[in-house]
Design an enzyme around this catalytic site. Structure first.
Site, PDB file in Angstrom:
ATOM      1  N   ASP A  44      -2.333 -14.570 -44.874  1.00 63.26           N
ATOM      2  CA  ASP A  44      -1.315 -13.527 -44.824  1.00 63.26           C
ATOM      3  C   ASP A  44      -0.979 -13.218 -46.277  1.00 63.26           C
ATOM      4  O   ASP A  44      -0.345 -14.023 -46.957  1.00 63.26           O
ATOM      5  CB  ASP A  44      -0.097 -14.050 -44.056  1.00 63.26           C
ATOM      6  CG  ASP A  44       1.032 -13.033 -44.008  1.00 63.26           C
ATOM      7  OD1 ASP A  44       0.967 -12.026 -44.747  1.00 63.26           O
ATOM      8  OD2 ASP A  44       1.986 -13.254 -43.234  1.00 63.26           O
TER       9      ASP A  44
ATOM     10  N   TYR B  80       9.384 -24.068 -45.254  1.00 65.68           N
ATOM     11  CA  TYR B  80       8.831 -23.046 -44.378  1.00 65.68           C
ATOM     12  C   TYR B  80       8.325 -21.847 -45.182  1.00 65.68           C
ATOM     13  O   TYR B  80       9.060 -21.265 -45.963  1.00 65.68           O
ATOM     14  CB  TYR B  80       9.889 -22.571 -43.367  1.00 65.68           C
ATOM     15  CG  TYR B  80       9.353 -21.445 -42.517  1.00 65.68           C
ATOM     16  CD1 TYR B  80       8.410 -21.711 -41.533  1.00 65.68           C
ATOM     17  CD2 TYR B  80       9.745 -20.130 -42.726  1.00 65.68           C
ATOM     18  CE1 TYR B  80       7.874 -20.694 -40.773  1.00 65.68           C
ATOM     19  CE2 TYR B  80       9.223 -19.109 -41.970  1.00 65.68           C
ATOM     20  CZ  TYR B  80       8.280 -19.400 -40.995  1.00 65.68           C
ATOM     21  OH  TYR B  80       7.741 -18.390 -40.256  1.00 65.68           O
TER      22      TYR B  80
ATOM     23  N   LYS C 147       4.145 -19.178 -40.505  1.00 71.94           N
ATOM     24  CA  LYS C 147       3.373 -20.063 -39.638  1.00 71.94           C
ATOM     25  C   LYS C 147       1.899 -20.011 -40.042  1.00 71.94           C
ATOM     26  O   LYS C 147       1.461 -19.100 -40.737  1.00 71.94           O
ATOM     27  CB  LYS C 147       3.530 -19.654 -38.186  1.00 71.94           C
ATOM     28  CG  LYS C 147       4.401 -20.551 -37.307  1.00 71.94           C
ATOM     29  CD  LYS C 147       4.283 -22.032 -37.554  1.00 71.94           C
ATOM     30  CE  LYS C 147       5.011 -22.884 -36.548  1.00 71.94           C
ATOM     31  NZ  LYS C 147       5.619 -24.095 -37.085  1.00 71.94           N
TER      32      LYS C 147
HETATM   33  C1  F6R Z   1       6.779 -15.993 -38.442  1.00 68.13           C
HETATM   34  C2  F6R Z   1       7.064 -14.871 -39.339  1.00 68.13           C
HETATM   35  C3  F6R Z   1       8.260 -14.041 -39.084  1.00 68.13           C
HETATM   36  C4  F6R Z   1       9.299 -14.242 -40.169  1.00 68.13           C
HETATM   37  C5  F6R Z   1      10.568 -13.403 -39.912  1.00 68.13           C
HETATM   38  C6  F6R Z   1      11.564 -13.502 -41.061  1.00 68.13           C
HETATM   39  O1  F6R Z   1       5.625 -16.675 -38.845  1.00 68.13           O
HETATM   40  O2  F6R Z   1       6.334 -14.627 -40.280  1.00 68.13           O
HETATM   41  O3  F6R Z   1       8.794 -14.255 -37.820  1.00 68.13           O
HETATM   42  O4  F6R Z   1       9.649 -15.591 -40.274  1.00 68.13           O
HETATM   43  O5  F6R Z   1      10.226 -12.044 -39.761  1.00 68.13           O
HETATM   44  O6  F6R Z   1      10.923 -13.133 -42.223  1.00 68.13           O
HETATM   45  P1  F6R Z   1      11.626 -13.013 -43.652  1.00 68.13           P
HETATM   46  O7  F6R Z   1      12.265 -14.337 -43.916  1.00 68.13           O
HETATM   47  O8  F6R Z   1      10.481 -12.712 -44.576  1.00 68.13           O
HETATM   48  O9  F6R Z   1      12.609 -11.885 -43.535  1.00 68.13           O
HETATM   49 MG    MG Z   2       3.643 -12.486 -42.668  1.00 70.12          MG
HETATM   50 MG    MG Z   3       0.695 -14.249 -39.433  1.00 71.45          MG
END
Ligand code: F6R
Ligand code: MG
Ligand code: MG
Length: 363
Positions: free
Chosen positions: A11, A229, A232
């Site tokens: 990603d 974190y 994922k």
């Molecule tokens: C799960 C994922 C999303 C983000 C969520 C918050 O793997 O990538 O669910 O965790 O959109 O993202 P931020 O913290 O970047 O606003």
């Molecule tokens: Mg992402």
């Molecule tokens: Mg992804």
């Protein structure tokens, strides 16, 4: 000559949040792989996306864990981040590139990788599965069904070439040790481990009769590399099909019912795994539900022929609507377990900060 298939993913930025890889990144990766094809480093390639993960699929003759190949993949992700994701201000640009410089093997640097090497058969079909918003242990259940469950795979009973069973290599991602377990005779031991998919992850499956590779999965746990974190892991999986391996239909059968996986919103929730065609390879509700795409290829003279979009079929409509129904139900739990993951997993998100804040208020 043996052929190696590598699937490397990262990603490195996405559109409108963590939703989908934009076409510009896919085009960049295609151009880059084309230039490595012209230089003779790889034999063929296919580029796609699983939600917000850019997927590089290619064949070569350098074997598994080749430094040259891993460096190529790393430099494509790096180049795409610098030339596309950052200028376009894509969301979470460069997210999975956790290290500054390449150091010999892409494993442990953020991107996920599954690779296998084999001597091509008379005709060699494979399936590649790519998931978004979940973790590598998400393959444990379907890999058990495909290679060890006769209620899923008729060939385990009917086909003498499958009858003797398979050997599973299971990685304990916490201790970093591996176990080899044979089916059918050690099925219960195997299930005792892989029923904890957050810790025990199937890495390889080999055919017991001759040791041939049957499946290879990515096992990267980003939070264990970064200590916090960072999205994922969104795993990938290569499975060989037909003539002494499970039929393509037996492989797909394992995805016909939606089962629960960890991931989804903020990598912190249990949710249903939804098998989708490429046109739905983007997340929506609550950043999900977690989903999987499947592509079928023939390996012909070391090259990829295809793909066929394996879940683009009405026979998966029930699994999709089942997943949507489960999503609706489990969402009603809001921030409560078992929808939200347990405290061990929350260690990598906000739980330590909350506990730190409350520290002085202990009575
Ligand atoms: C799960 C994922 C999303 C983000 C969520 C918050 O793997 O990538 O669910 O965790 O959109 O993202 P931020 O913290 O970047 O606003
Ligand atoms: Mg992402
Ligand atoms: Mg992804």
């Amino acid at each position: 000559m043996k052929t190696t298939i590598s699937v490397v993913k990262a990603d490195i930025g996405s559109l409108a949040g963590h939703v989908i890889v934009p076409q510009e990144l896919i085009d960049y990766a295609k151009d880059a792989l084309e230039s490595y094809l012209e230089k003779g480093l790889i034999n063929s390639y296919y580029v796609t996306n699983a939600g917000d993960d850019l997927q590089l699929i290619f064949t070569h003759n350098k074997g598994v864990d080749s430094e040259e190949i891993h460096e190529m993949a790393w430099s494509i992700f790096k180049g795409a981040t610098d030339n596309i994701s950052r200028p376009m201000k894509l969301y979470a640009a460069g997210q999975d590139l956790l290290k500054d410089a390449f150091s010999g093997n892409i494993r442990g640097m953020g991107p996920g990788i599954a690779e296998m090497e084999f001597e091509e058969r008379k005709s060699d079909p494979i399936a590649i599965f790519m998931a978004d918003k979940t973790e590598p242990g998400a393959w444990n259940l379907p890999l058990y069904k495909i290679f060890a469950d006769p209620f899923n795979t008729a060939g385990l009973v009917i086909d003498p070439r499958l009858h003797s069973g398979f050997i599973y290599t299971v990685l304990d991602v916490v201790e970093g040790v591996e176990y080899e377990l044979k089916t059918p005779e050690e099925s219960y031991d195997l299930l005792a481990l892989i029923g904890t998919p957050s810790r025990y992850v199937i890495k390889y499956v080999h055919r017991k009769s001759d040791g041939e590779i049957a499946a290879a999965a990515s096992t990267t746990r980003l939070s264990l590399i970064a200590g916090k974190y960072v999205g994922k892991d969104d795993p990938v999986l290569i499975v060989r099909a037909q003539s002494g391996f499970p039929a393509m239909g037996e492989i797909l059968e394992a995805f016909a019912a939606s089962y629960l996986v960890a991931g989804w919103m903020r990598g912190s929730h249990v949710g249903p795994f939804m098998p989708v065609p490429l046109k739905y390879s983007k997340v929506a509700r609550f950043d999900g539900p977690p989903r999987v795409i499947g592509l079928g290829f023939q390996i012909t003279d070391g090259k990829l022929i295809g793909p066929v979009d394996l879940f683009d079929d009405p026979s998966f409509d029930i699994a999709r609507s089942e997943a949507a129904r489960i999503a609706d139900y489990i969402r009603k739990h809001g921030p409560f377990m078992p929808h939200r993951l347990g405290p061990e997993e929350m260690e990598y998100t906000t739980l330590p900060q909350v506990l730190e804040k409350l520290k002085n208020r202990f009575k």
